[in-house]
Design a protein around this motif. Structure first.
Motif, PDB file in Angstrom:
ATOM      1  N   HIS A   1      -0.889  -0.926   6.700  1.00  0.00           N
ATOM      2  CA  HIS A   1      -1.043  -0.005   7.844  1.00  0.00           C
ATOM      3  C   HIS A   1      -0.544  -0.642   9.151  1.00  0.00           C
TER       4      HIS A   1
ATOM      5  N   GLU B   1      -2.975   8.799   2.441  1.00  0.00           N
ATOM      6  CA  GLU B   1      -3.032   8.267   3.803  1.00  0.00           C
ATOM      7  C   GLU B   1      -3.431   9.318   4.833  1.00  0.00           C
TER       8      GLU B   1
ATOM      9  N   ASP C   1       0.835  -1.215   0.000  1.00  0.00           N
ATOM     10  CA  ASP C   1       0.000   0.000   0.000  1.00  0.00           C
ATOM     11  C   ASP C   1       0.862   1.254   0.000  1.00  0.00           C
TER      12      ASP C   1
END
Ligand SMILES: [Zn+2]
Length: 470
Positions: A441, A169, A134
């Protein structure tokens, strides 16, 4: 798909991995503004070297500001890396746009990483590091897909554009301003979204939407300073006020009690219902992964899938008040604060829901003086119709490469998809290389090399089909 391109992807996996490692090793934590400019230039240089004409875009922080959000947090604008390749064979044909982001989540808690969090370390089929999946892993598959076409055919089958942003983010806080300002530059016929999951049985999940989000801060004010708790007989405790206020928002079954909260919720279409019914979801392994015994309100079966793709939420993201250190301190705090996020679904409007919360609190006896509510961030939900021709094109392309596919009506997460659909008037579909338990994350985030390989092929296949579609 094109055999030469497919075997080039196999033989050049090393190049893909090396560039992904370079990206991982350049930390780019938007939350603390670390390495942002450096990472944007690194992305631009990798894209240029791939043969993509690249440009770094900026906007004025006040451009198109909607006046709602936390202005201070919005002043620092991270650049967008824009890329473009005009197809020589098909210059007037269709254009595909790849939307990705180069920023990453903070790596904390650092002590839980097995290696340096920005190592890019390889172990067998896995590459580790913050951003490996990500979104640097996803981004590199899009860039390489274009690079190998240019290398082998000196052309791309269709026109290609890239938007690589640096604030995903932290809520993509300027993306709609960028989209408005560069609307013509970004013009396209179909958008491949920044992520795409692959389930436990290696089946890619094509997702057609995203939930929206309303993020608020609720502050209860009590005495002018923290006081001796013996005074609790006379002075009302703001932490109790806050808890009572929060308790009015949702019942214990997860139903949100704010008046008209569900008024604009769009019903699922017949096609969407059948996609939900077909979608596999392993409840037991999900529960094991998160070490939970049951779901909210004990739901099971189809209801869990419906909840994931289409149920609004009211979540307490954080709560803060008084003394929380070691031992005891008898104090009556002067303030209590909570941060809440509400996932929204089509066609709820964040601003309207915010007004409803304010009204709800007043009507329940909480004056603005005693409980104040602040709008931090709002994002509307998006859902592309399963009947859109771009959807079937991506489904076909994906199935040919992965040998299977699952189509999901919506991801349970939030992203700025609504702004893209609304401003660029183009359908968005998510497909990619991220394993469902890739620990994005979280510590020890990874990407799987075999999935990066397949996703790169899938992007090439999509480009070929876009070219053929007109
Ligand atoms: Zn993320």
């Amino acid at each position: 798909m094109n055999e030469i391109i497919s075997s080039t992807i196999d033989s050049e996996m090393n190049g893909l991995i090396l560039d992904l490692q370079r990206l991982i090793r350049q930390p780019s934590v938007s939350a603390r503004n670390q390495g942002i400019i450096e990472c944007a230039s690194l992305v631009a240089s990798i894209m240029s070297r791939a043969g993509i004409s690249t440009e770094i875009l900026h906007i004025d922080p006040n451009y198109g500001w909607n006046g709602h959000t936390d202005k201070d947090a919005y002043d620092n604008v991270h650049p967008i890396v824009f890329g473009e390749v005009k197809s020589k064979a098909n210059p007037d044909g269709k254009t595909i746009l790849f939307y990705n982001h180069y920023d990453v989540q903070p790596e904390d808690p650092i002590e839980l990483w097995n290696e340096n969090s920005f190592s890019g370390k390889i172990e067998g089929n896995y590459i580790f590091g913050r951003g490996s999946a990500d979104d640097k892993g996803e981004l590199i598959t899009r860039i390489k897909a274009v690079e190998y076409f240019l290398k082998k055919t000196d052309d791309t089958p269709c026109n290609v554009k890239f938007i690589v942003e640096g604030e995903e983010e932290i809520g993509s806080r300027h993306i709609s301003q960028y989209l408005m300002k560069y609307k013509d530059k970004f013009d396209c016929d179909g958008i491949v979204w920044e992520f795409g999951y692959v389930d436990e049985q290696d089946r890619p999940i094509i997702s057609l939407g995203m939930k929206g989000l309303l993020f608020i801060e609720v502050l209860a004010k009590g005495p002018s300073s923290d006081t001796h708790s013996s005074l609790a007989v006379l002075i009302e405790n703001p932490a109790w006020r806050l808890i009572r206020a929060l308790n009015t928002l949702q019942d214990n079954k997860g139903k949100i009690l704010v008046k008209d909260w569900y008024k604009e919720v769009r019903e699922f279409s017949a096609e969407e219902i059948s996609l939900i019914q077909e979608e596999p979801f392993n409840e037991e392994s999900f529960k094991n992964e998160y070490s939970i015994e049951k779901f909210v309100n004990n739901i099971a079966g189809e209801e869990t899938r419906k909840a994931l793709v289409g149920k609004p939420t009211c979540n307490i993201a954080g709560i803060l008040s008084g003394y929380t250190g070691k031992g005891a301190k008898t104090v009556l705090p002067s303030e209590a604060m909570a941060k809440l996020d509400f996932r929204l679904v089509p066609d709820m409007i964040p601003e309207k829901q915010f007004e409803r919360i304010q009204k709800h609190l007043t009507e329940n006896g909480f004056s603005k003086k005693d409980i104040s509510v602040k709008f931090i961030h709002g994002e509307a939900a998006a859902r592309v119709s399963p009947r859109d021709p771009f959807v079937s094109l991506v489904q076909e392309a994906t199935e040919e490469i992965f040998g299977s596919k699952i189509t999901s009506v919506s991801s349970a997460g939030t992203g700025p998809m609504h702004s893209f659909i609304d401003i660029l008037k183009s359908p968005c579909v998510s497909v990619g290389s991220t394993h469902v338990y890739a620990k994005i994350h979280s510590p020890n985030e990874f990407a799987r090399i075999d999935l990066l390989n397949k996703a790169t092929k899938c992007m090439c296949n999509i480009m070929e089909k876009v070219a053929r579609s007109g």
